[in-house]
Enzyme design. Structure first.
Site, mmCIF file in Angstrom:
data_model
loop_
_atom_site.group_PDB
_atom_site.id
_atom_site.type_symbol
_atom_site.label_atom_id
_atom_site.label_comp_id
_atom_site.label_asym_id
_atom_site.label_seq_id
_atom_site.Cartn_x
_atom_site.Cartn_y
_atom_site.Cartn_z
ATOM 1 N N LYS A 1 21.188 67.909 60.734
ATOM 2 C CA LYS A 1 22.347 67.912 59.849
ATOM 3 C C LYS A 1 23.485 68.715 60.466
ATOM 4 C CE LYS A 1 20.256 67.128 55.300
ATOM 5 N NZ LYS A 1 18.905 66.752 55.714
ATOM 6 N N GLU B 1 26.680 74.098 52.629
ATOM 7 C CA GLU B 1 27.767 73.199 52.244
ATOM 8 C C GLU B 1 28.258 73.526 50.843
ATOM 9 O OE1 GLU B 1 27.093 69.028 54.671
ATOM 10 O OE2 GLU B 1 26.400 69.156 52.608
ATOM 11 N N HIS C 1 16.652 66.914 43.892
ATOM 12 C CA HIS C 1 17.345 66.332 45.039
ATOM 13 C C HIS C 1 16.584 65.157 45.644
ATOM 14 C CE1 HIS C 1 19.805 69.872 44.623
ATOM 15 N NE2 HIS C 1 18.802 70.658 44.925
ATOM 16 N N ARG D 1 16.533 55.181 60.169
ATOM 17 C CA ARG D 1 15.288 54.471 59.858
ATOM 18 C C ARG D 1 15.532 53.552 58.680
ATOM 19 N NH1 ARG D 1 14.441 56.986 55.116
ATOM 20 N NH2 ARG D 1 14.743 59.251 54.983
#
Length: 653
Positions: free
Chosen positions: A118, A202, A237, A294
Site C-alpha cells: 500500500k 490515511e 472493514h 488478482r
C-alpha cells in the site's frame, strides 16, 4: 505461446471449485492441492488429480511455495492459478513459477510487488496522476514518526497494513490516546497475516462509498475496464454485500473512474484480471484505495452484468491470446448483487465459528448463482478464513435482484454451524439499503440496533418445535406398540430446553391421535407433526403449515428457522449447574484457535476490561478481556497452545 493443458489451483474452498468449473468446461485438466484438514474437501473431489501439501496451518500448506511447485512438477501441470488470498498476490510465488517453467495465471511479479505494498503503490499512483487521499506512506516506521504524522494528518485516521487486505491489520483511530495501542495490534496482525508489519496512515473519510473498477489487460498491451462494483456494505472493514452497477453511478463518473483505473494499470503494464479500489465521497470525488492484482471474491456480479467468464479470460490471456473485446464493446445489462456467507456469529461481534456442516441445501432458483465449496459432514476449522460461499442474484432491475437474493438467503439451509444468514437477510430487507443510499458506515449507523446483532432468544414456536422433535425422537426409539406409550398420558411432559447458558421450561401434552398441546410461558400452542424423516419436518402450528429442516442427535437439535440455524439442547435430565462465564471470573475460548499472546501471569491483579489473552483464529486476532476485578488464580494456557471452543483458559478470583 503454447496452449495450456493442465492447471493446478493453488487454493481451497469455493474459489478453487469455481476455477475448476471453468477450466474443466474449457477442456483443461485440473490439479487440486490440499492440507491435512482438507483431505476430503469438495475442491479435492472435483479435481482430476490432487496432491497433499502439508499440515493444516497455512504456513505449512497453502503458503508453502516449494510444496506447491513440487505438486505441479509431479503432476505435469504447466500452469498455476492462485485464486484469491494465500499466494495470489505474492511476487515470490510468481517468480518461483517462472523459474520452474510454469505459467503463473496473473500479472507480472513486478506489478504484484508494487501493488502489494500500500505504501509503494500509493507513491506510484500519485506519480501516475491517480487521485489519492491525504496520508503517510513513508519508510520510517517507528512509533515517534507515526505519531507525528498522525498529528499532521488529523483524526479520525486509518492505520493500514501496507501488505494487507481483507480488513486485517486495519484500525480506525478517533483520538491520539488510542494510536499506539492500535498500531501495536495492527502490526501484530499484519506480521502474522502477511509477514510484514509495515504500516501506512490515511485520513479517514466520513462515510464514503467503496467503489471498485474491474480491469483486464492482455500481453499485447491492451487494457480495458468492465464497469464497477459497489462494496460499501462492510463489517470490520470486510465486504458483506457487493453489487453492480453502483446505485449512484452516472455515465460521467463511471468514465472518470474507469480512466483513473486505466492510469493505474498502465503504470505497471498490467496483464490479467485486476481491481482498482476507490473511496467515493458524497460530493462525487473519488480517491485511490488500493489495487488488487488478482481475481476478486466479488467477481461474479461483474460476470452476471457483462455476460463474461472472467476466469476464462484469465486462462486465455495466460496463453497469450488478446482480449476478446474493446472498450466500446463492453455492455452492462441488468443488476447483480452478491452476499458473502460467513461462519460467524453477528451477535458476538462477528466472532468466527467452527464446527461441522450437518446440512447444506443451497437454494437453487432462476436468476441465482451459488459459489461454494461445502459438503455435508465437513469440518469448519480455525485455520482458514470463515468465508463459506457466496450467493449471487441477477435481475433486470436492482429491486428484482435484491428480492431474488433475499429469498435465496432465506431458503438456503445451513445446519451444524452458526452463520451470518440472519444478518444478510436483515441487511437486504433494510429500507436504507433498499433505497440505495448508504455508505461504508451503514452497519454501525443504521443497523446497530437490529435484532440479529443481539443474542437470539428462541421464540415460543421454536421451543415448541424443539420439544415436539425431542419427544418424537424418544418415542421412535421404541418399536410399536410401545412407541410413545406412557402410563399416564394426561400428565404433560416437562422439558428443559437450553441454548448457550439459558434454559426454558416447556410442557408437552401428547394424546394419541391428537395434535400436541404445548405450553411455553403464557402461550399454549397446538402442534401437529404431519411428517418428519430426520432431515425435514412438516408441521402444523396453530393452523399454519410449514416445513423446517433439522438435524437431531444425542439431545442436540439444529433447527433451520429461515434464515439461519438455531442450536437447542435437551437438558431435561441434565444436572442443573451454574454456567461459568467471563463475568464469573472463568475465561473460556470463544472458538477454536491458537494463543498468540498472554499478557498476565498467575497471582497478577487484574481489573475488569483488562486485556488478558489474545487468540488467533481464521486469520484474525481476538482480544480476550477480564469480566471482573480480582486476582488471576489459575492460568491454563501459554503462547502457541491450540485451544478448543469453550475451553477454560484462566480463572480470576
Amino acid at each position: 505461446m503454447p496452449a495450456l493443458k493442465k492447471i493446478l489451483i493453488a487454493n481451497r474452498g469455493e474459489i478453487a471449485c469455481r476455477i475448476q468449473r471453468t477450466a474443466q468446461a474449457l477442456g483443461y485438466r485440473t490439479v487440486a492441492v490440499f492440507s491435512e484438514a482438507d483431505a476430503d474437501a469438495l475442491h479435492v473431489r472435483m479435481a482430476d488429480e490432487a496432491v497433499a501439501i502439508g499440515p493444516a496451518p497455512v504456513q505449512l500448506s497453502y503458503l508453502n511455495i516449494p510444496a506447491i511447485i513440487d505438486a505441479a512438477r509431479r503432476t505435469g501441470a504447466d500452469a498455476i492459478h492462485p485464486g484469491y488470498g494465500f499466494l495470489s498476490e505474492n511476487a515470490e510465488f510468481a517468480l518461483a513459477c517462472q523459474a520452474a517453467g510454469i505459467t503463473f495465471i496473473g500479472p507480472s511479479p513486478e506489478a504484484i510487488e508494487l501493488m502489494g505494498s500500500k505504501r509503494l503503490s500509493k507513491l506510484a499512483m500519485i506519480k501516475a496522476g491517480v487521485p489519492c487521499i491525504k496520508g503517510y506512506q513513508g519508510a520510517e516506521q517507528d512509533d515517534a514518526t507515526l505519531s507525528r504524522e498522525a498529528e499532521r494528518i488529523g483524526y479520525p485516521l486509518m492505520i493500514k497494513a501496507s501488505a494487507g487486505g481483507g480488513g486485517r491489520g486495519m484500525r480506525l483511530v478517533h483520538q491520539a490516546n488510542d494510536l499506539l495501542s492500535q498500531i501495536r495490534t495492527a502490526r501484530s496482525e499484519a506480521l502474522h497475516g502477511f509477514g510484514s508489519d509495515e504500516l501506512i496512515l490515511e485520513q479517514a473519510l466520513v462515510d464514503p462509498r467503496h467503489v471498485e473498477i474491474q480491469l483486464f489487460g492482455d500481453q499485447q498491451g491492451h487494457l480495458i475496464y468492465l464497469g464497477e462494483r459497489d462494496c460499501s456494505i462492510q463489517r470490520r472493514h470486510q465486504k458483506v454485500i457487493e453489487e453492480a452497477p453502483c446505485p449512484v453511478m452516472t455515465d460521467e463518473l463511471r468514465q472518470a473512474m474507469g480512466e483513473a483505473a486505466l492510469k493505474a494499470g498502465r503504470a505497471v503494464n498490467y496483464v490479467g484480471a485486476g481491481t482498482v479500489e476507490f473511496l467515493l465521497d458524497a460530493n462525487g470525488q473519488f480517491y485511490f484505495l488500493e489495487m488488487n492484482t488478482r481475481l476478486q471474491v466479488e467477481h461474479p456480479v461483474t460476470e452476471l452484468i457483462t455476460g463474461l467468464d472472467l476466469v476464462a479470460w484469465q486462462l486465455h490471456v495466460a496463453e497469450g491470446l488478446p482480449l476478446p473485446l474493446q472498450q466500446d464493446q463492453v455492455q452492462l445489462n441488468g443488476h447483480a448483487m452478491e452476499v458473502r456467507l460467513y461462519a460467524e456469529d453477528p451477535a458476538q461481534g462477528f466472532l468466527p465459528q467452527t464446527g461441522h456442516i450437518s446440512a447444506w441445501e443451497p437454494a437453487l432458483q432462476a436468476g441465482i448463482r451459488i459459489d461454494h465449496g461445502l459438503i455435508e459432514g465437513q469440518a469448519i476449522s480455525p485455520f482458514y478464513d470463515p468465508l463459506l460461499g457466496k450467493l449471487i442474484a441477477h435481475g433486470a432491475t436492482r429491486e428484482e435482484a435484491r428480492r431474488k437474493l433475499l429469498r435465496a438467503v432465506q431458503d438456503s439451509v445451513l445446519l451444524g454451524i452458526q452463520s451470518n444468514q440472519p444478518l444478510l437477510a436483515g441487511l437486504l430487507e433494510h429500507p436504507q439499503f433498499i433505497s440505495g443510499e448508504f455508505s461504508t458506515g451503514f452497519i454501525p449507523t443504521h443497523f446497530a440496533d437490529h435484532h440479529c446483532l443481539a443474542p437470539h432468544i428462541p421464540s415460543a414456536e421454536e421451543l415448541a418445535i424443539a420439544a415436539a422433535l425431542f419427544y418424537q425422537a424418544s418415542a421412535q426409539a421404541y418399536r410399536a406398540p410401545r412407541a410413545g406409550w406412557r402410563n399416564n398420558a394426561s400428565v404433560p411432559l416437562t422439558y428443559r430446553i437450553g441454548r448457550e447458558d439459558q434454559d426454558w421450561p416447556v410442557e408437552l401434552n401428547a394424546v394419541p391421535g391428537e395434535p400436541y398441546r404445548i405450553q411455553v410461558g403464557t402461550r399454549t400452542l397446538e402442534l401437529q407433526v404431519i411428517q418428519s424423516d430426520g432431515q425435514r419436518a412438516t408441521l402444523m402450528i396453530d393452523g399454519i403449515r410449514r416445513c423446517h429442516a433439522y438435524r437431531l442427535e444425542a439431545g442436540q437439535l439444529w433447527l433451520f428457522t429461515g434464515p439461519g440455524s438455531l442450536r437447542l439442547v435437551d437438558r431435561t435430565h441434565a444436572l442443573v449447574s451454574t454456567q461459568a462465564g467471563v463475568s464469573s471470573g472463568t475465561l473460556k475460548a470463544p472458538m477454536d484457535g491458537a494463543i498468540v499472546d498472554v499478557l498476565v501471569s498467575e497471582g497478577s491483579l487484574v481489573t475488569k476490561g483488562q486485556l488478558l489473552v489474545v487468540l488467533e483464529a481464521m486469520k484474525m486476532e481476538h482480544p480476550l478481556k477480564s469480566g471482573i476485578d480480582g486476582v488471576l488464580k489459575r492460568l491454563q494456557v501459554q503462547v502457541g497452545d491450540q485451544v478448543k471452543n469453550r475451553q477454560i483458559l484462566l480463572e480470576v478470583e
